[in-house]
Design an enzyme around this catalytic site. Structure first.
Site, PDB file in Angstrom:
ATOM      1  N   ALA A 298       4.967   5.315  -2.351  1.00 52.17           N
ATOM      2  CA  ALA A 298       5.960   4.362  -1.380  1.00 52.17           C
ATOM      3  C   ALA A 298       6.232   5.074  -0.129  1.00 52.17           C
ATOM      4  CB  ALA A 298       7.057   4.325  -2.416  1.00 52.17           C
TER       5      ALA A 298
ATOM      6  N   THR B 281      14.902   3.005  -7.619  1.00 54.26           N
ATOM      7  CA  THR B 281      15.605   3.745  -7.052  1.00 54.26           C
ATOM      8  C   THR B 281      17.053   2.999  -7.255  1.00 54.26           C
ATOM      9  OG1 THR B 281      16.721   4.516  -5.190  1.00 54.26           O
ATOM     10  CG2 THR B 281      15.086   2.427  -4.843  1.00 54.26           C
ATOM     11  N   ASP B 282      18.146   3.891  -7.238  1.00 50.79           N
ATOM     12  CA  ASP B 282      19.473   3.287  -7.389  1.00 50.79           C
ATOM     13  C   ASP B 282      19.799   2.298  -6.169  1.00 50.79           C
ATOM     14  OD1 ASP B 282      19.824   5.083  -5.456  1.00 50.79           O
ATOM     15  OD2 ASP B 282      21.551   6.427  -6.682  1.00 50.79           O
ATOM     16  N   GLU B 283      18.917   2.745  -5.105  1.00 51.51           N
ATOM     17  CA  GLU B 283      19.167   1.716  -3.792  1.00 51.51           C
ATOM     18  C   GLU B 283      19.148   0.497  -3.781  1.00 51.51           C
ATOM     19  OE1 GLU B 283      18.271   3.269  -0.078  1.00 51.51           O
ATOM     20  OE2 GLU B 283      18.337   5.363  -0.652  1.00 51.51           O
TER      21      GLU B 283
ATOM     22  N   TYR C 108      13.994  -0.663   3.372  1.00 52.92           N
ATOM     23  CA  TYR C 108      13.378   0.254   2.274  1.00 52.92           C
ATOM     24  C   TYR C 108      13.904  -0.426   0.869  1.00 52.92           C
ATOM     25  CZ  TYR C 108      13.439   4.037  -1.152  1.00 52.92           C
ATOM     26  OH  TYR C 108      13.447   4.552  -2.050  1.00 52.92           O
TER      27      TYR C 108
ATOM     28  N   SER D 280      12.376  -3.676  -0.122  1.00 56.64           N
ATOM     29  CA  SER D 280      10.984  -3.561  -0.691  1.00 56.64           C
ATOM     30  C   SER D 280      10.810  -2.911  -2.222  1.00 56.64           C
ATOM     31  CB  SER D 280      10.030  -2.821   0.528  1.00 56.64           C
ATOM     32  OG  SER D 280      10.388  -1.569   0.294  1.00 56.64           O
ATOM     33  N   LYS D 281      11.947  -2.071  -2.385  1.00 60.01           N
ATOM     34  CA  LYS D 281      11.997  -1.497  -3.588  1.00 60.01           C
ATOM     35  C   LYS D 281      12.067  -2.526  -4.584  1.00 60.01           C
ATOM     36  CE  LYS D 281      11.013   2.238  -4.894  1.00 60.01           C
ATOM     37  NZ  LYS D 281       9.797   2.621  -5.272  1.00 60.01           N
TER      38      LYS D 281
HETATM   39  P1  NAD Z   1       7.683  10.825  -0.269  1.00 63.28           P
HETATM   40  O1  NAD Z   1       7.763  10.056   0.671  1.00 63.28           O
HETATM   41  O2  NAD Z   1       7.909  12.194  -0.550  1.00 63.28           O
HETATM   42  O3  NAD Z   1       6.097  10.743  -1.043  1.00 63.28           O
HETATM   43  C1  NAD Z   1       5.464   9.577  -1.050  1.00 63.28           C
HETATM   44  C2  NAD Z   1       4.037   9.814  -1.296  1.00 63.28           C
HETATM   45  O4  NAD Z   1       3.277   8.562  -1.519  1.00 63.28           O
HETATM   46  C3  NAD Z   1       3.326  10.614  -0.510  1.00 63.28           C
HETATM   47  O5  NAD Z   1       2.558  11.629  -0.966  1.00 63.28           O
HETATM   48  C4  NAD Z   1       2.396   9.562   0.387  1.00 63.28           C
HETATM   49  O6  NAD Z   1       1.387  10.266   0.854  1.00 63.28           O
HETATM   50  C5  NAD Z   1       2.308   8.574  -0.809  1.00 63.28           C
HETATM   51  N1  NAD Z   1       1.611   7.093  -0.364  1.00 63.28           N
HETATM   52  C6  NAD Z   1       2.519   6.585   0.732  1.00 63.28           C
HETATM   53  N2  NAD Z   1       1.815   5.372   0.758  1.00 63.28           N
HETATM   54  C7  NAD Z   1       0.701   5.257  -0.073  1.00 63.28           C
HETATM   55  C8  NAD Z   1      -0.166   4.414  -0.329  1.00 63.28           C
HETATM   56  N3  NAD Z   1      -0.397   3.072   0.380  1.00 63.28           N
HETATM   57  N4  NAD Z   1      -1.195   4.620  -0.872  1.00 63.28           N
HETATM   58  C9  NAD Z   1      -1.143   5.933  -1.655  1.00 63.28           C
HETATM   59  N5  NAD Z   1      -0.149   6.776  -1.579  1.00 63.28           N
HETATM   60  C10 NAD Z   1       0.816   6.666  -0.629  1.00 63.28           C
HETATM   61  O7  NAD Z   1       8.613  10.106  -1.618  1.00 63.28           O
HETATM   62  P2  NAD Z   1       9.412  10.688  -2.737  1.00 63.28           P
HETATM   63  O8  NAD Z   1      10.705  10.999  -2.173  1.00 63.28           O
HETATM   64  O9  NAD Z   1       8.793  11.752  -3.673  1.00 63.28           O
HETATM   65  O10 NAD Z   1       9.954   9.174  -3.573  1.00 63.28           O
HETATM   66  C11 NAD Z   1       8.754   9.021  -4.753  1.00 63.28           C
HETATM   67  C12 NAD Z   1       9.319   7.743  -5.392  1.00 63.28           C
HETATM   68  O11 NAD Z   1      10.596   7.829  -5.789  1.00 63.28           O
HETATM   69  C13 NAD Z   1       9.222   6.570  -4.289  1.00 63.28           C
HETATM   70  O12 NAD Z   1       9.068   5.415  -5.199  1.00 63.28           O
HETATM   71  C14 NAD Z   1      10.679   6.470  -4.026  1.00 63.28           C
HETATM   72  O13 NAD Z   1      11.190   4.979  -3.748  1.00 63.28           O
HETATM   73  C15 NAD Z   1      11.252   6.929  -5.311  1.00 63.28           C
HETATM   74  N6  NAD Z   1      12.685   7.503  -5.464  1.00 63.28           N
HETATM   75  C16 NAD Z   1      13.215   8.568  -4.499  1.00 63.28           C
HETATM   76  C17 NAD Z   1      14.436   9.113  -4.585  1.00 63.28           C
HETATM   77  C18 NAD Z   1      14.619  10.458  -3.584  1.00 63.28           C
HETATM   78  O14 NAD Z   1      15.708  10.707  -3.669  1.00 63.28           O
HETATM   79  N7  NAD Z   1      13.740  10.925  -2.962  1.00 63.28           N
HETATM   80  C19 NAD Z   1      15.248   8.612  -5.402  1.00 63.28           C
HETATM   81  C20 NAD Z   1      14.784   7.508  -6.149  1.00 63.28           C
HETATM   82  C21 NAD Z   1      13.715   6.956  -6.389  1.00 63.28           C
HETATM   83  O1  TDX Z   2      20.160  13.479   9.550  1.00 65.83           O
HETATM   84  C1  TDX Z   2      20.680  12.883   8.657  1.00 65.83           C
HETATM   85  N1  TDX Z   2      21.842  12.806   8.655  1.00 65.83           N
HETATM   86  C2  TDX Z   2      22.941  12.294   7.521  1.00 65.83           C
HETATM   87  O2  TDX Z   2      23.889  12.256   7.710  1.00 65.83           O
HETATM   88  C3  TDX Z   2      20.045  12.443   7.412  1.00 65.83           C
HETATM   89  C4  TDX Z   2      18.570  12.303   7.580  1.00 65.83           C
HETATM   90  C5  TDX Z   2      20.649  11.779   6.557  1.00 65.83           C
HETATM   91  N2  TDX Z   2      21.993  11.674   6.492  1.00 65.83           N
HETATM   92  C6  TDX Z   2      22.820  10.827   5.423  1.00 65.83           C
HETATM   93  C7  TDX Z   2      22.420   9.606   5.252  1.00 65.83           C
HETATM   94  C8  TDX Z   2      22.889   9.366   3.812  1.00 65.83           C
HETATM   95  O3  TDX Z   2      24.317   8.755   3.482  1.00 65.83           O
HETATM   96  O4  TDX Z   2      22.650  11.728   4.361  1.00 65.83           O
HETATM   97  C9  TDX Z   2      22.520  10.787   3.286  1.00 65.83           C
HETATM   98  C10 TDX Z   2      21.183  10.933   2.761  1.00 65.83           C
HETATM   99  O5  TDX Z   2      20.188  10.533   3.392  1.00 65.83           O
HETATM  100  P1  TDX Z   2      18.733  10.505   2.841  1.00 65.83           P
HETATM  101  O6  TDX Z   2      18.380  11.959   2.803  1.00 65.83           O
HETATM  102  O7  TDX Z   2      18.081   9.845   4.105  1.00 65.83           O
HETATM  103  O8  TDX Z   2      18.549   9.803   1.750  1.00 65.83           O
HETATM  104  P2  TDX Z   2      19.126   8.317   1.143  1.00 65.83           P
HETATM  105  O9  TDX Z   2      19.063   7.084   2.593  1.00 65.83           O
HETATM  106  O10 TDX Z   2      20.249   8.291   0.452  1.00 65.83           O
HETATM  107  O11 TDX Z   2      17.958   7.657   0.429  1.00 65.83           O
HETATM  108  C11 TDX Z   2      17.031   8.634  -0.691  1.00 65.83           C
HETATM  109  O12 TDX Z   2      17.816   8.528  -1.946  1.00 65.83           O
HETATM  110  C12 TDX Z   2      17.326   7.332  -2.533  1.00 65.83           C
HETATM  111  C13 TDX Z   2      15.714   8.630  -0.612  1.00 65.83           C
HETATM  112  O13 TDX Z   2      15.513   8.948   0.794  1.00 65.83           O
HETATM  113  C14 TDX Z   2      15.137   7.332  -1.225  1.00 65.83           C
HETATM  114  O14 TDX Z   2      13.969   7.274  -1.270  1.00 65.83           O
HETATM  115  C15 TDX Z   2      15.701   7.245  -2.290  1.00 65.83           C
HETATM  116  O15 TDX Z   2      15.279   6.069  -3.009  1.00 65.83           O
END
Ligand code: NAD
Ligand code: TDX
Length: 337
Positions: free
Chosen positions: A83, A125-127, A153, A156-157
């Site tokens: 994603a 995601t919880d979002e 974002y 789309s999820k």
């Molecule tokens: P990330 O951005 O670190 O990694 C995404 C990966 O997907 C990358 O390796 C990228 O190269 C790959 N990718 C992107 N577009 C692609 C495509 N078209 N085809 C194939 N590969 C592709 O993301 P993350 O933080 O590891 O999140 C992974 C999943 O978990 C996502 O679906 C996100 O919505 C979900 N999620 C994330 C969080 C969070 O806190 N990070 C929380 C809940 C859910």
């Molecule tokens: O520079 C910053 N300063 C700041 O205050 C950034 C990058 C973020 N923030 C705040 C925004 C949010 O309230 O911190 C909080 C966390 O931000 P992010 O790390 O961008 O995460 P969030 O927007 O909560 O989304 C994350 O959790 C749900 C992941 O990126 C998503 O992929 C997942 O679905």
């Protein structure tokens, strides 16, 4: 058992690949990843020579590639992490979010349908539930909370989740969906709050906190997310959604102050708020706890220490990221904020 893990070169997918190969020594794991700016093969370096592991570079929106990978590999299970994942980038330009997160999911669902896959798991995601007010700490997201998205974002999820459910209802595709709270831990790309603050503090750069820093996130150590998905794959009920979270709510300011305290350095700079900024996320994890007996192993105080130590021990991993194209991104996002 053969699994395709899409997005396995990213943060959570990468941790999940390591988790699977450690836990199920007889499973074959294929990581399919486009290697966008967020994908990093360095994160998979230690498993590249594992005979049960294979990396395939591919785009989930590319139907021909995906169908030929499925024909060649004949996987039993597909876990979709691939994603575009950063809210701020989706505010700048939503297009790629719709392409990858919605169309990419549809391509995978079609391939799973054609190949009569045993399980398609969508990592959501919880979002998708939107946000909760700051003055109602009694409220939590359950699996019944209506979808109510804020950013391109999350929209789309949510669209992808609805499509996954439609393929179950209409075509009987065996699916599960998990909706997890904010993850943190090793291999987290430094555009996200926790790794960005650690990297900036270590490099003596200001720590940019949006608005007043009062927004609340519910943090889960990434390995606990991996264990929950593993459990859902093996014991979860087909067609069901599972929320994942461990009641570790913190304001952003608390998170940043903890990092400053642990590192003994770092200066906060309050900057312009994020557009449409969600106030509070908080998961009610009762369903996965009661039905699958899942509980997180790491609380925030312990997890943040482990995470900071990882960033101290693995400077090459994040320094090589922030020295490249990422600098242009940083200037664009934070230069005049
Ligand atoms: P990330 O951005 O670190 O990694 C995404 C990966 O997907 C990358 O390796 C990228 O190269 C790959 N990718 C992107 N577009 C692609 C495509 N078209 N085809 C194939 N590969 C592709 O993301 P993350 O933080 O590891 O999140 C992974 C999943 O978990 C996502 O679906 C996100 O919505 C979900 N999620 C994330 C969080 C969070 O806190 N990070 C929380 C809940 C859910
Ligand atoms: O520079 C910053 N300063 C700041 O205050 C950034 C990058 C973020 N923030 C705040 C925004 C949010 O309230 O911190 C909080 C966390 O931000 P992010 O790390 O961008 O995460 P969030 O927007 O909560 O989304 C994350 O959790 C749900 C992941 O990126 C998503 O992929 C997942 O679905």
């Amino acid at each position: 058992m053969k699994l395709i893990v899409t997005g396995g070169a990213g943060f959570i997918g990468g941790n999940f690949v390591h988790y699977l190969l450690n836990k199920h020594k007889d499973y074959e794991v294929i990581c399919l990843d486009k290697l966008t700016y967020a994908g990093n093969l360095e994160s998979l370096k230690s498993v590249m020579s594992n005979q049960n592991f294979k990396f395939i570079r591919g785009d989930i929106t590319d139907r021909d590639t995906i169908f030929s990978v499925f024909t060649q590999e004949r996987p039993n299970i597909v876990v979709n992490f691939a994603a575009e994942s950063h809210v701020d980038r989706s505010i700048e330009d939503p297009s790629i979010f719709l392409q990858t997160n919605v169309i990419g999911t549809q391509v995978l669902l079609d391939a799973c349908r054609k190949h009569r896959i045993d399980r398609f798991h969508q990592v959501s995601t919880d979002e998708v539930y939107g946000d909760l007010p700051l003055d109602r700490p009694d409220l939590f997201f359950t699996e019944e909370t209506p979808i109510h998205t804020s950013s391109p974002y999350s929209a789309s999820k949510a669209a992808a989740d609805l499509l996954v459910q439609a393929y179950h209802r209409t075509y009987g595709l065996p699916i599960t969906i998990s909706r997890c709270s904010n993850n943190y831990g090793p291999y987290h790309f430094p555009e996200k709050l926790i790794p960005l603050m650690i990297a900036n503090a270590l490099n003596d750069k200001p720590l940019p906190v949006y608005g007043k820093g009062e927004n609340i996130r519910d943090w889960l150590y990434v390995e606990d997310h991996c264990s929950a998905i593993d459990l859902i794959l093996h014991k979860g009920t087909v067609g069901e959604i599972y929320n994942i979270g461990g009641h570790n709510e913190r304001t952003n300011l608390e998170v940043v102050q903890t990092i400053i305290r642990e590192l003994g350095k770092g200066k906060i700079q309050f900057v312009k708020d994020r557009a449409g900024h969600d106030l509070r996320y908080a998961i009610n994890p009762n369903k996965i706890h009661k039905e699958l007996n899942w509980l997180p192993a790491t609380n925030f105080d312990e997890g943040i220490k482990k995470t900071i130590q990882w960033y101290l021990d693995n400077r090459f991993w994040w320094e090589s990221i922030i020295s490249g194209e990422y600098q242009n991104y940083y200037e664009k996002m934070y230069g005049n904020r």
